[in-house]
Scaffold this motif. Structure first.
Motif, short mmCIF file in Angstrom:
data_model
loop_
_atom_site.label_atom_id
_atom_site.label_comp_id
_atom_site.label_asym_id
_atom_site.label_seq_id
_atom_site.Cartn_x
_atom_site.Cartn_y
_atom_site.Cartn_z
N ARG A 56 39.61 28.39 21.83
CA ARG A 56 39.71 29.86 21.67
C ARG A 56 39.23 30.28 20.29
O ARG A 56 38.54 31.28 20.13
CB ARG A 56 41.15 30.32 21.90
CG ARG A 56 41.48 30.55 23.37
CD ARG A 56 42.78 31.31 23.53
NE ARG A 56 43.90 30.52 23.04
CZ ARG A 56 44.64 29.72 23.81
NH1 ARG A 56 44.39 29.61 25.10
NH2 ARG A 56 45.64 29.05 23.30
N ARG A 57 39.61 29.48 19.27
CA ARG A 57 39.19 29.84 17.92
C ARG A 57 37.67 29.74 17.78
O ARG A 57 37.06 30.48 17.01
CB ARG A 57 39.88 28.95 16.89
CG ARG A 57 41.34 29.29 16.74
CD ARG A 57 42.03 28.31 15.81
NE ARG A 57 41.54 28.40 14.45
CZ ARG A 57 41.75 27.46 13.52
NH1 ARG A 57 42.41 26.36 13.82
NH2 ARG A 57 41.31 27.63 12.29
N ARG A 99 35.69 30.59 19.91
CA ARG A 99 35.13 31.72 20.67
C ARG A 99 34.04 31.28 21.63
O ARG A 99 33.03 31.96 21.81
CB ARG A 99 34.58 32.80 19.74
CG ARG A 99 35.67 33.39 18.88
CD ARG A 99 35.13 34.47 17.99
NE ARG A 99 36.19 34.92 17.10
CZ ARG A 99 37.02 35.89 17.38
NH1 ARG A 99 36.91 36.55 18.51
NH2 ARG A 99 37.95 36.24 16.54
N TYR A 102 37.78 30.64 33.06
CA TYR A 102 39.22 30.60 33.31
C TYR A 102 39.54 30.40 34.78
O TYR A 102 38.75 30.78 35.65
CB TYR A 102 39.89 31.89 32.82
CG TYR A 102 40.13 31.90 31.33
CD1 TYR A 102 41.38 31.59 30.80
CD2 TYR A 102 39.10 32.21 30.44
CE1 TYR A 102 41.61 31.58 29.44
CE2 TYR A 102 39.31 32.22 29.07
CZ TYR A 102 40.57 31.89 28.57
OH TYR A 102 40.80 31.89 27.22
N PRO A 124 45.98 32.73 34.32
CA PRO A 124 44.68 32.10 34.07
C PRO A 124 44.71 31.14 32.88
O PRO A 124 45.31 31.45 31.86
CB PRO A 124 43.77 33.29 33.75
CG PRO A 124 44.62 34.49 33.68
CD PRO A 124 46.04 34.14 33.93
N ASP A 142 43.23 35.19 15.54
CA ASP A 142 41.98 34.62 15.11
C ASP A 142 42.18 33.26 14.43
O ASP A 142 41.45 32.31 14.67
CB ASP A 142 41.39 35.59 14.08
CG ASP A 142 39.90 35.65 14.19
OD1 ASP A 142 39.41 35.57 15.33
OD2 ASP A 142 39.24 35.78 13.15
N ASP A 167 47.18 32.53 22.36
CA ASP A 167 46.77 33.60 23.28
C ASP A 167 47.96 34.49 23.61
O ASP A 167 47.95 35.22 24.58
CB ASP A 167 46.14 33.03 24.56
CG ASP A 167 47.09 32.15 25.33
OD1 ASP A 167 48.18 31.83 24.81
OD2 ASP A 167 46.75 31.76 26.46
N GLU A 210 37.72 41.60 21.04
CA GLU A 210 37.74 40.21 20.57
C GLU A 210 38.67 39.35 21.42
O GLU A 210 38.49 38.16 21.57
CB GLU A 210 38.23 40.16 19.12
CG GLU A 210 37.37 40.93 18.16
CD GLU A 210 36.30 40.06 17.54
OE1 GLU A 210 36.68 39.07 16.91
OE2 GLU A 210 35.11 40.36 17.71
N GLN A 259 42.48 38.18 27.38
CA GLN A 259 43.23 36.95 27.63
C GLN A 259 44.48 36.84 26.75
O GLN A 259 45.13 35.81 26.75
CB GLN A 259 42.34 35.72 27.42
CG GLN A 259 41.16 35.63 28.36
CD GLN A 259 41.55 35.52 29.82
OE1 GLN A 259 42.70 35.25 30.14
NE2 GLN A 259 40.61 35.78 30.70
#
Lengths: 231, 662
Positions: free
Chosen positions: A30-31, A33, A38, A44, B308, B313, B340, B344
């Motif tokens: 996730r970091r 990006r 999903y 999800p 970030d 999440d 951004e 999610q």
């Protein structure tokens, strides 16, 4: 599309579990990006699949992860990106786009190569122990499964054993252990050999089929570099 | 200084969850110790998984490490297998960052959040190789200090803790660092005046710091506490510390992200501190007044930067009642509509207010992972809820639950307390009746819904209107639990959970004990009673034996009502609340009078604002929409069962959507 990542797990972080490593990756992805694909539904989750679980406490330079992406990315960029997003000791060694139709890591891998430190056992004694184990018809081990003791024969999974010579006050053992019908752990090998288990590192996972074998993703150069740093 | 790691690592192969002891979290620092730097070891007296997420310790960790004259590391209670391995190998308690022995630190600072962790505090001090009692420590030993909500009745731990910090720690840790640093320089210069007593005396003069050594309790002929007197030059009463501007303290800036799964494993952003709902059983709501909101823009920035940085999440907007945050809708929508986050990220609000508005908000923010919703009506009848000042009408609860089930939730959890003042069996049975009605509401939407009624035994706490109340005996609580069990038996979709009445009794023992309770805590620890908040380790017999040996009883310490004149063990420390106000509120409770939230109504003069010369810091002068408390709704209708529900979820959602589109 899917990408396959090979990574190492070395040093203190070896005390985390397979599930912990999965969560580290989720956060790192996730970091980074990345355009993750999903799962559908109420809850999800990114589509990740890891190979054979590495026992807590073991090190490895041959861990694998397949990541499903919703868009194309350049795998060459991933190596550098991830190393700063992952905890110390977890390092990306290689990444590549996975051709369509590849089987899952769990299904394909047939054996793993391990380097195992056997403290307090000299090379001669180790050679004897190796001969004894390889000469045995059966090697029964008892482990706990769903709270009940289960005994089975692990001899068919012991494919090769050799001594790597003296190491500190003990010696080094190289083992190739099969994954079918089930993956044998270094701790179980130590148990049947009657030796104390020191550090154990998985150095390769092999896929063997029709007389030839290959790794899910090879990294000959990176391997050596990582080992230098770890030692 | 030497790292214990080479001696720790061989132990790890033989213990459960070895990663509890390796550190390596994102956000962790490896501080450089040295002369001129006061070394703090921040400790949570429970397992790593429970202690690591503690926001109080994380805030102090950053603030201290930002200072040039301080360093801070962390440690947690090793689980029983690790403790046994450490003791066998003679490995003392160590920090997770640099594996440094705990005794090498200048200060061991504990967070006290739960009474049943007290024996673990003693165990950790002992594992550090430091004398468990303050009186046994010398000038070369670390200082043992403690803070957190339980510090508001410090007396049961007064024999073991050198100094307590009351209230907000952000500024106090700096003052303590200054005092310790000065004292260390004096000692280094060979000044004979720099004794342990001189240090304790200097600490006792810091605002918000209570040093038990400087206060002497005396007891009357009846065996009860008669007075607590301060030494010369020491303030008679210790007032809590309060930071007036939460916006000046945007911490944690670098929330720790652990390598292993812990409780509250997500980003946490504190949106306000303090609460004025005035629930009379709630110590947190009383001792953290006044309300201080964080500016909404800062909240949004902290959320964005935090997600970030961490890769989480999920974010929780923390406070004692986050739906009351001014402009909560705008804040929430700005988080979930942030491109951004790509849809999610889920936001959660702890302690949902009981009303349909809040559920509408929850529906908007929990687009993903819509698992269960929790409400806390606390009392089973309107009468009971007026006594405890949790002014939720039955129709509020039903509309909230209706709204939840109609929007796709399948599980609703309801929190209740039993053993409340003036409680009758009718009030207890009201819990079952409410829960059953909630199941029926759910069935209209889905055949398989579950409602869990979670029932805790009430423990009266210091600095609350109920501090004078005699706690229900464990037998009485057991009877009430059985009453509920019998009533809900066989009701499909309804699950009853309850807290062990024996543990409730022991919590009561420690929560309002005086200094003599220290001997009891020590005996329980010496008999091996650690991890008492873990049901598999809790042992009532240890406590009963220790109590008897000390000449104390459950009746005298826990079950007995106190009168207005009685000297309470915590009267010499202040949470800013007037004793008169608390007594008056206790009388109002007995008269079944509720009080509305003072953020939007005239002041009741509890003392929290006036004493500090501040007011509630809220961005909005009007009360939030929805809810019956402090919102001008007609409270006289509270006992009535509604014919139809107040809010339609669609309207709420349409409103939120319009808001987002704007």
């Amino acid at each position: 599309m899917k990408i396959r990542i090979r990574f190492a797990k070395l040093g203190r972080v070896r005390w985390t579990s397979h599930r912990d490593v999965a969560r580290m990756w989720e956060r790192a992805l996730r970091r980074a990006r990345l355009p993750l694909a999903y799962t559908e539904g109420f809850s999800p989750r990114p589509k990740l699949s890891f190979g054979l679980a590495l026992p807590t406490g073991c090190e490895s330079s041959a861990e694998y992860l397949d990541v499903a992406l919703s868009e194309m990315v350049e795998p060459a960029d991933l190596t550098a990106t991830f190393s700063s997003l992952l905890p110390d000791g977890v390092d990306v060694l290689a990444a590549q786009v996975l051709p369509a139709g590849m089987g899952s890591l769990q299904e394909e891998v047939t054996s793993c190569r391990w380097e195992i430190d056997v403290p307090q056992l000299g090379p001669d004694a180790l050679t004897e122990a190796i001969a004894r184990v390889l000469g045995a018809e059966t090697l029964s081990v008892t482990r706990e499964r769903k709270g009940r003791p289960v005994t089975d024969d692990m001899r068919p999974s012991v494919l090769a054993l050799s001594s790597a010579g003296p190491l500190g006050t003990g010696s080094g053992l190289v083992a190739e252990l099969g994954t079918r019908p089930r993956g044998v752990r270094p701790s179980e090998l130590a148990q049947v050999m009657g030796v104390e288990l020191g550090r154990a590192r998985r150095t390769n996972q092999w896929i063997e089929r029709d007389g030839s074998r290959w790794e899910p993703l090879a990294t000959p150069a990176a391997d050596a570099a990582v080992w230098e740093r770890a030692s | 200084m030497t790292s214990l790691w080479p001696r720790i690592e061989p132990l790890l192969a033989h213990v459960t969850k070895p990663a509890r002891y390796i550190g390596g979290e994102l956000g962790a620092v490896t501080p450089e110790h040295g002369p001129g730097r006061v070394a703090w070891l921040l400790l949570y007296p429970d397992t790593y998984e429970i202690g690591l997420p503690n926001q109080g310790l994380q805030i102090l960790y950053e603030i201290l490490n930002e200072r040039a004259d301080a360093v801070a590391e962390r440690s947690y209670a090793p689980w029983t297998d690790m403790e046994a391995a450490m003791r066998a190998a003679e490995v003392p308690l160590f920090s997770v960052e640099t594996s440094r022995p705990a005794a090498d630190f200048d200060i061991l600072a504990f967070n006290l959040s739960a009474e049943l962790t007290y024996t673990n505090v003693l165990n950790l001090v002992d594992l550090a190789g430091v004398a468990v009692r303050s009186s046994g420590r010398s000038a070369t030993d670390p200082l043992v200090i403690a803070g957190g909500h339980c510090a508001f009745n410090p007396e049961p731990m007064a024999d073991f803790v050198d100094a307590f910090v009351l209230g907000d720690g952000e500024e106090a840790v700096g003052d303590i660092t200054d005092v310790v640093s000065r004292w260390q320089s004096q000692r280094a210069a060979g000044d004979d005046a720099a004794t342990r007593e001189a240090l304790l005396s200097a600490l006792a003069n810091i605002s918000g710091v209570y040093v038990p050594w400087a206060y002497e309790p005396s007891y009357g002929k009846d065996g009860r506490l008669s007075a607590v007197s301060a030494r010369a030059g020491i303030p008679e009463k210790v007032e809590k510390r309060t930071i007036t501007d939460l916006g000046a303290w945007p911490y944690p800036k670098k929330q720790l992200v652990p390598l292993i799964e812990v409780v509250h494993d997500r980003l946490n952003v504190e949106v306000f501190r303090g609460c004025t709902r005035g629930c009379r059983f709630c110590q947190a709501g009383m001792i953290t007044r006044p309300v201080r909101e964080r500016p909404a823009a800062q909240v949004e920035r902290m959320v964005r930067d935090g997600l970030d940085r961490t890769g989480y999440d999920e974010v929780t907007l923390t406070s004692l009642s986050s739906a009351d945050f001014s402009g909560i809708e705008d804040t929430v929508s700005s988080i979930i509509n942030d491109p951004e986050c790509s849809g999610q990220v889920s936001v959660s609000l702890p302690s949902l207010r009981v009303d349909a508005f809040t559920v509408g908000l929850a529906a908007e923010i929990q687009k993903v992972r819509r698992t269960g919703l929790t409400f806390a009506p606390e009392g089973g009848t309107w009468r009971m809820r007026q006594v405890i000042n949790k002014l939720i009408r039955e129709e509020d609860l039903y509309s909230a639950v209706d709204s939840a089930f109609s929007q796709g939730w399948r599980r609703v959890k309801l929190y209740f307390l039993i053993g409340l003042p003036t409680e009758t069996d009718e009030d207890v049975l009201g819990i079952a009746a409410l829960a059953k009605s909630c199941v029926e509401i759910g069935r209209r939407y889905h055949p398989n819904v579950t409602v869990t009624a979670s029932v805790g035994g009430f423990v009266p706490k210091a600095h609350t209107p109920f501090q004078w109340f005699g706690q229900n005996t464990m037998e009485e609580l057991r009877r009430k639990v059985n009453l509920l069990k019998d009533t809900v038996r066989g009701v499909r979709g309804l699950t009853l959970r309850w807290h062990d009445p024996q543990a409730t009794a022991v919590e009561g023992l420690v929560s309002r004990g005086d200094r003599r309770m220290g001997a009891v805590i020590e005996s329980v620890w010496r008999a091996g009673g650690t991890f008492q908040e873990w049901s598999e380790h809790f042992d009532l017999a240890l406590w009963s034996e220790a109590l008897e040996a000390s000449g104390l009883t459950f009746h005298e310490s826990v079950y007995r009502h106190r009168d207005e004149q009685e000297v309470l063990p915590w009267d010499h420390v202040s949470a800013g609340l007037h004793r008169d106000f608390l007594w008056q509120d206790w009388q109002e409770a007995l008269a079944e009078h509720g009080l509305e939230d003072c953020r939007w109504t005239p002041c009741y003069d509890c003392g929290a604002c006036t004493g500090l010369g501040v007011e509630h810091v809220v961005a909005s002068s009007v009360a939030p929409a929805g809810g019956s408390q402090g919102t001008g709704q007609d409270l006289d209708s509270g006992g009535m069962v509604p014919v139809r529900f107040l809010a339609t979820p669609k309207a709420v959602l349409a409103g939120a959507a319009a808001e987002a589109a704007r």
